[in-house]
Design an enzyme around this catalytic site. Structure first.
Site, short mmCIF file in Angstrom:
data_model
loop_
_atom_site.label_atom_id
_atom_site.label_comp_id
_atom_site.label_asym_id
_atom_site.label_seq_id
_atom_site.Cartn_x
_atom_site.Cartn_y
_atom_site.Cartn_z
CG ASP A 154 -1.89 1.11 1.36
OD1 ASP A 154 -2.17 1.99 0.30
OD2 ASP A 154 -2.66 1.02 2.06
CG ASP A 356 -3.94 5.00 -2.82
OD1 ASP A 356 -2.79 4.53 -1.97
OD2 ASP A 356 -5.11 4.88 -2.45
#
Ligand SMILES: *[C@@H]1O[C@H](CO)[C@@H](O)[C@H](O)[C@H]1NC(C)=O
Length: 478
Positions: A154, A356
């Site tokens: 992430d 992201d």
């Protein structure tokens, strides 16, 4: 008679000639059409956008000693879907969770709160119930001897954590055996008074706590009301690959964990904060990593730490958007089917943009989204529309065609970099009867724009954090 024949011949020849001319003319326009079409449209075999039922292994991309396979949580390459952790959300679930992640990112700056022991009840409540933690994971080893753990990677979080025995309060179901620090010879607790413990407050948004007897530092991080991890902050040997280990890696040893982590063992934090994997390993990998997310959930991508040779990658400077975690992206324009959309550059700069790995669908300023959607609709007008799904409002029934023409979409970034998205980066295929434009609008033009993971599919994305730039290359993986 001879005259008649010859005039007949002449007329016939003239007609033939005219036909030839006309044919030629027709062919010429068709070629021009086709050429223009090919430049501005993807011709896609629609089945190729669907995952197959079996896993196809990776063949492309860099293979260094620090390269890991990237696997989709819900696809056939994932072991996380087996038996006890079988969790297969619907597309509607995935998209609704994605809304929560975006709310979470938009609200991220919040007041810090002190952690008391292993209690999660004092974590500040955030709006929204759950948070999607990203769809892709890698397998790394932790401890001595090492235990293999599947961690969601992430770029939108900093702290790396995994569930830890004895799971003093609670652990959710995970596929791998839960890591036990008491069985590792290389685990150490971080004590409360250290700078390592102190920096948790900016990494997690919560003041660290302290265990009374052992003076062990306690972290707590939440990703929405129902997803969190609380536990001891420790140091441990991390085995990236068989040939590559990191000693003394700081991570969260979670004794109280809950959430939609899809059977994974925790998170690998690749954000910008000093506590992230990228910053902790800066001497080894020089704050450089790259990845490629596969076109469907049945293919394997890669994640590589350190520099690789990839001369086809084009670089754009990071922007300053996105607090101390996220990587800022400088979006300056969008082109659809060869036409640059008329969106003023201030539309993108007002809220700023980030990239992201954990957000699925790219969120654009509403002004930009409506122009993009209209241009896309124009290019798709010959296909029958289908109903909307969750945040996706522009969908088509493509079940009637084997091959479809999809308007090309490219993004222009600062530094004169333009990146063409492949068809898999434009469409979200629910079923062949419901294929949607994989973009959505923010509430307001001043909200943060997020470049999501569907749009990153098959691109080689290179984060050169020390060089202050991010690169994109086409065809990094299949
Ligand atoms: C770390 O701290 C916890 C909490 O006090 C304790 O239970 C555990 O035994 C400690 N582990 C080590 C290796 O010191």
């Amino acid at each position: 008679m001879p005259f008649q024949i010859s005039s007949f011949l002449l007329v016939s020849i003239a007609i033939l000639f005219l036909c030839f001319l006309e044919n030629n003319f027709a062919i010429e326009t068709t070629w021009e059409d086709i050429n223009r079409h090919h430049q501005n449209f993807h011709l896609v075999q629609i089945n190729s956008l669907l995952p197959s039922s079996s896993c196809s292994s990776s063949t492309k991309g860099p293979k260094t000693k620090s390269t890991l396979d990237v696997i989709h949580k819900h696809g056939p390459c994932s072991q996380l879907n087996n038996g006890k952790t079988k969790i297969l959300p619907t597309h509607n679930d995935i998209l609704n969770i994605d809304k929560e992640r975006v709310n979470y990112i938009h609200n991220k700056i919040s007041k810090n709160k002190k952690m008391e022991e292993l209690d999660s009840s004092n974590l500040p409540a955030k709006s929204g119930s759950l948070i999607g933690s990203g769809n892709y994971f890698v397998v790394v080893g932790l401890g001595s001897p090492k235990r293999d753990l599947s961690l969601i990677f992430d770029t939108g979080s900093d702290l790396t954590w995994t569930q830890c025995q004895p799971c003093a309060r609670s652990c959710y179901k995970q596929q791998d055996e839960i890591y036990d620090p008491s069985k590792s010879t290389s685990y150490q607790n971080i004590t409360c008074t250290t700078s390592e413990c102190t920096q948790l407050s900016t990494a997690t948004g919560n003041e660290p706590g302290c265990a009374k007897l052992t003076n062990a530092c306690i972290y707590g991080i939440q990703y929405g009301d129902q997803s969190f991890s609380v536990g001891y902050f420790g140091r441990e040997r991390l085995t990236v690959t068989e040939k590559d280990t990191v000693d003394g890696f700081l991570f969260g040893c979670g004794q109280n964990n809950q959430g939609l982590f899809g059977g994974s063992a925790g998170l690998l934090g690749l954000g910008r904060h000093p506590i992230s994997f990228v910053q902790q390993t800066s001497l080894k990998y020089h704050k450089t990593f790259s990845y490629c997310l596969p076109s469907t959930s049945s293919a394997i991508g890669h994640l590589t730490f350190g520099a690789t040779s990839n001369n086809y990658v084009k670089y754009t400077p990071f922007s300053t958007a996105g607090s101390n975690t996220f990587y800022g992206l400088d979006i300056v324009g969008i082109t659809v089917a060869g036409t640059k959309l008329s969106i003023s550059s201030s539309t993108f700069s007002s809220g700023g943009a980030i990239i992201d790995s954990g957000t699925v669908i790219t969120r654009l300023p509403p002004t930009a989204y409506s122009v993009l959607r209209d241009a896309f609709k124009k290019g798709m007008s010959k296909y029958p529309p289908a109903s909307a799904l969750s945040l996706l409002d522009t969908c088509y029934d493509l079940s009637g065609s084997e091959m479809v023409y999809i308007p090309k979409i490219s993004f222009a970034f600062g530094g004169d970099v333009s990146v063409d998205l492949p068809a898999s980066g434009i469409l979200y295929v629910v079923t062949l009867k419901q294929v949607c434009l994989a973009f959505a609008a923010n509430h307001d033009d001043s909200d943060l724009t997020i470049f999501g993971n569907v749009q990153q599919r098959t691109l080689e994305v290179v984060y050169d954090v020390s060089g202050g730039k991010i690169g994109f290359g086409s065809g990094g993986c299949k």
